[in-house]
Design an enzyme around this catalytic site. Structure first.
Site: not given
Length: 259
Positions: A12-13, A59, A149, A153, A182, A184
């Site tokens: 992804g990003i 991790d 979430y 953020k 995005v 991805t």
């Protein structure tokens, strides 16, 4: 040769950051859990760009692993000039779901604590050298209210601005990247149904990363990609909170998990 460290760099990003950074002349440290994917990417980037790529398995939900990465970031003998705290995952668990408390804790470990420990390690090392860049991947979700979430953020966005204040005038640049949706595999891996979203909301991942790196270099503390998302955030910042809660409920409903 400058060195960049990217967490969550295999997909992804994060993967796009790795590719853009080596294209800009950086050597690289990739941090992720999947050693095979990291080794494959490291070989590809070395062959394509001649970059030296170090693989650092970790991790970031495990405290000892986070500290080990922080020690690498702060290693004066092998300086890291740019850190991208990108590691994270989609969190679509209900706040009231007791069975998902472990997942909620892991999200906060990866996307809050790891960001704090790695950012502050980078800040100390870079401040001592009088230069460096820290990019923390937040989200436009920080302006809405969609479960934990959004809360995670929003924390990342606020923390990054606080860190930028502490490092103001030191030569260290700090930026919070706030992507919208995005293109991805992020949503598929989280089991989130994003198929109903209109094309206009999507951002190309290469456009996103190029914008993020340019904004960080320019000293922008908050980086929002594309004019359409900048406009959306301006609206979100000035709209009544009750209206943003209404929008958040509608968005959460439209993104129910795939069956």
């Amino acid at each position: 040769m400058a060195t960049a460290l990217v967490t969550g760099g295999t997909a992804g990003i994060g993967n796009a950051f790795c590719r853009h950074l080596v294209a800009r002349g950086y050597d690289l440290v990739i941090v992720a859990r999947d050693v095979d994917r990291m080794n494959t990417l490291a070989t590809e980037l070395h062959q394509a760009y001649g970059a030296e790529v170090e693989v650092l398995p970790a991790d970031l939900s495990v405290a000892a692993d986070v500290t080990r990465v922080a020690e690498r970031v702060e290693d004066a003998d092998r300086p890291v000039d740019l850190v991208v705290n990108n590691a994270g995952f989609g969190l679509h668990a209900k706040l009231l779901d007791k069975d998902e408390l472990g997942l909620q804790r892991r999200a906060m470990d990866v996307m809050c604590w790891a960001v704090l420990e790695l950012s502050t390690a980078a800040g100390r090392a870079m401040k001592a050298r009088g230069r460096g860049t820290i990019i923390n991947v937040a989200s436009t979700s920080a302006w809405i209210m969609s479960g934990n979430y959004s809360a995670v953020k929003a924390w990342c966005l606020s923390f990054t601005q606080g860190l930028a204040n502490e490092l103001h005038g030191t030569g260290v640049k700090v930026s919070a990247l706030c992507p919208g949706w995005v293109h991805t595999e992020f949503h598929d891996r989280a089991g989130i149904n994003a198929g109903t979203l209109p094309d206009i909301v999507w951002v190309d991942v290469d456009t996103l990363v190029q914008s993020a790196l340019d904004d960080a270099e320019a000293g922008k503390v908050i980086s929002v990609p594309t004019l359409k998302w900048k406009a959306a955030i301006q609206i979100a910042q000035h709209a009544p909170r009750w209206s943003m809660r209404l929008v958040s409920r509608a968005l959460s409903s439209s993104r129910q998990k795939k069956k």
